[in-house]
Design a protein around this motif. Structure first.
Motif, PDB file in Angstrom:
ATOM      1  N   MET A 173       0.848  -1.211   0.000  1.00  0.00           N
ATOM      2  CA  MET A 173       0.000   0.000   0.000  1.00  0.00           C
ATOM      3  C   MET A 173       0.878   1.254   0.000  1.00  0.00           C
ATOM      4  SD  MET A 173      -2.972   1.203  -0.308  1.00  0.00           S
ATOM      5  CE  MET A 173      -3.917  -0.318  -0.501  1.00  0.00           C
ATOM      6  N   GLY A 174       1.712   1.389  -1.040  1.00  0.00           N
ATOM      7  CA  GLY A 174       2.477   2.627  -1.240  1.00  0.00           C
ATOM      8  C   GLY A 174       1.690   3.539  -2.167  1.00  0.00           C
TER       9      GLY A 174
ATOM     10  N   GLY B 233      -5.321   6.030   8.036  1.00  0.00           N
ATOM     11  CA  GLY B 233      -5.900   7.178   7.311  1.00  0.00           C
ATOM     12  C   GLY B 233      -6.456   6.736   5.968  1.00  0.00           C
ATOM     13  N   LEU B 234      -5.681   5.930   5.262  1.00  0.00           N
ATOM     14  CA  LEU B 234      -6.129   5.446   3.942  1.00  0.00           C
ATOM     15  C   LEU B 234      -7.306   4.492   4.091  1.00  0.00           C
ATOM     16  CD1 LEU B 234      -2.780   4.679   2.066  1.00  0.00           C
ATOM     17  CD2 LEU B 234      -4.317   6.629   1.753  1.00  0.00           C
ATOM     18  N   GLU B 235      -7.293   3.701   5.167  1.00  0.00           N
ATOM     19  CA  GLU B 235      -8.404   2.762   5.391  1.00  0.00           C
ATOM     20  C   GLU B 235      -9.719   3.530   5.473  1.00  0.00           C
ATOM     21  OE1 GLU B 235      -7.618   0.082   8.720  1.00  0.00           O
ATOM     22  OE2 GLU B 235      -5.581  -0.227   7.960  1.00  0.00           O
TER      23      GLU B 235
ATOM     24  N   ASN C 299       3.146  -1.943   6.791  1.00  0.00           N
ATOM     25  CA  ASN C 299       2.575  -1.096   7.834  1.00  0.00           C
ATOM     26  C   ASN C 299       1.106  -0.831   7.531  1.00  0.00           C
ATOM     27  OD1 ASN C 299       5.231  -0.609   8.940  1.00  0.00           O
ATOM     28  ND2 ASN C 299       5.545   0.680   7.126  1.00  0.00           N
ATOM     29  N   ARG C 300       0.333  -0.780   8.598  1.00  0.00           N
ATOM     30  CA  ARG C 300      -1.088  -0.415   8.396  1.00  0.00           C
ATOM     31  C   ARG C 300      -1.210   1.066   8.113  1.00  0.00           C
ATOM     32  NH1 ARG C 300      -5.722  -3.359  11.811  1.00  0.00           N
ATOM     33  NH2 ARG C 300      -6.957  -1.827  10.698  1.00  0.00           N
ATOM     34  N   LYS C 301      -2.200   1.441   7.333  1.00  0.00           N
ATOM     35  CA  LYS C 301      -2.405   2.851   6.977  1.00  0.00           C
ATOM     36  C   LYS C 301      -3.831   3.254   7.360  1.00  0.00           C
ATOM     37  CE  LYS C 301       1.549   2.710   4.667  1.00  0.00           C
ATOM     38  NZ  LYS C 301       2.007   2.592   3.325  1.00  0.00           N
TER      39      LYS C 301
ATOM     40  N   ARG D 145      -2.325   2.825  -3.291  1.00  0.00           N
ATOM     41  CA  ARG D 145      -3.451   3.675  -2.860  1.00  0.00           C
ATOM     42  C   ARG D 145      -4.224   4.246  -4.052  1.00  0.00           C
ATOM     43  NH1 ARG D 145      -0.019   8.028   0.414  1.00  0.00           N
ATOM     44  NH2 ARG D 145       0.833   6.025   0.980  1.00  0.00           N
TER      45      ARG D 145
ATOM     46  N   SER E  43      -0.061  -4.887   3.847  1.00  0.00           N
ATOM     47  CA  SER E  43       1.228  -4.228   3.619  1.00  0.00           C
ATOM     48  C   SER E  43       2.025  -4.274   4.909  1.00  0.00           C
ATOM     49  CB  SER E  43       1.030  -2.803   3.102  1.00  0.00           C
ATOM     50  OG  SER E  43       1.049  -1.875   4.125  1.00  0.00           O
TER      51      SER E  43
END
Ligand code: GLV
Length: 348
Positions: free
Chosen positions: A155-156, A183-185, A179-181, A160, A177
């Protein structure tokens, strides 16, 4: 005073090379095929900077000969063609061109998903072969993207953009990915799953991870076995993320439904590669970022990175930032320096 010497490993689209030629003495490899190993080693050995493409292998042995080299500017977001550890050991800065290609690559990823799911390439082949006789209610039935579950691995910047487009098409999106993201989730209404969960749940699996020792063959016999028999695998990242022998077995035995690959291992595939004999595989020649505008932007950014570095400034897209201090010192000692607007190399 002589300008810094830069070797550019292929002609680039757009005006990037003009900008470079203003400030540096440039040697451009003008053949359609990349420079051979010997030419690359020799040219880089004579240069202060090199502008490389993902087809140029910059390894320990080559760097060993490149005593003058200060910067390797890769015109790609991925940089697995460069031995960054070896570059850092020799205090050579490595840069890349992320961001500017994310939307274009994401568009192509969606194009491959449609092409595989709706059997676009098979349809074209059917018409050209003269075997298509009439409209038929059961001719080349495919699958809808709308309502389907897309699993994104990595998820780079590109991942996204794929998520955003997939949501707009009415797909459900999950991702895995490093790291969890969160904000994007929230923004894209997607959830994080473990890799095994993602593979079990997804109708489409799309790869967007960099190639590292951890991600090499992330898709292999074991992970393919978790996928749905109706699932389609899409790879616009790097060929070696997929164990191609395993993929061939899965596709030919019907363990998954199809694959669309813009990247393979090797590139190109041998013409007799078994994958090319399968009707449910689409293979394209690593063109996901290949729009007129994006390739020009990538060229310009690669040149900007290179010129920044030759001016002794650390470019925003430097990969090995941990060497910045000794690198600044090396640039200073090398005599490559900015004088006013000009970057000049002091005489030896
Ligand atoms: C293309 O594959 C890139 O890494 O930019």
């Amino acid at each position: 005073m002589p300008k810094p010497r830069v070797f550019v490993t292929r002609h680039l689209p757009g005006d990037a090379l003009d900008q470079l030629a203003d400030k540096a003495e440039i040697a451009v490899w003008r053949n359609a095929l990349p420079p051979g190993r010997d030419e690359l080693v020799q040219e880089v050995a004579r240069s202060d900077g090199v502008l490389t493409l993902l087809s140029d292998r910059i390894d320990d042995e080559l760097l060993d000969r490149a005593t003058r080299l200060l910067v390797v500017s890769n015109m790609a977001t991925g940089f697995d063609n460069i031995d960054v550890v070896a570059a850092s050991r020799r205090i050579v800065l490595v840069t890349r061109t992320p961001g500017v290609l994310s939307a274009t690559t994401a568009e192509y990823t969606i194009a491959l998903m449609f092409a595989a799911a709706r059997r676009v390439v098979e349809g074209d082949r059917l018409v050209r072969s003269g075997e298509w006789k009439t409209w038929g209610p059961e001719v080349l039935l495919g699958r809808d993207l709308s309502g389907a579950m897309l699993g994104i691995i990595g998820m780079g910047g590109i991942g996204r953009e794929v998520a955003r487009r997939a949501r707009a098409l009415g797909m459900r999106v999950v991702y895995f990915s490093r790291n969890r993201k969160p904000g994007l989730e929230r923004r894209h209404r997607m959830s994080f799953l473990r890799l095994d969960e993602l593979l079990r749940e997804s109708d489409f699996v799309s790869l967007h991870a960099p190639l590292t020792s951890e991600t090499r063959h992330i898709i292999d016999d074991e992970t393919l076995a978790l996928m749905k028999s109706t699932a389609i695998l899409v790879n616009t990242a790097r060929g070696p993320l997929v164990d191609q022998g395993a993929l061939y077995r899965a596709l030919s035995l019907g363990r998954i439904a199809g694959a669309a690959l813009d990247v393979t291992d090797p590139e190109p595939l041998e013409p007799n590669d078994p994958l090319l004999g399968l009707p449910n595989v689409i293979v394209t020649p690593h063109i996901a970022s290949a729009s007129v505008a994006t390739r020009s932007r990538m060229g310009r950014l690669a040149v900007e990175n290179l010129l920044e570095a030759l001016a002794g400034r650390v470019p925003k897209h430097a990969v090995n930032r941990d060497i910045v201090r000794p690198w600044r010192e090396r640039v200073r000692k090398s005599g490559v320096a900015i004088l006013g607007d000009m970057i000049e190399r002091q005489p030896d």
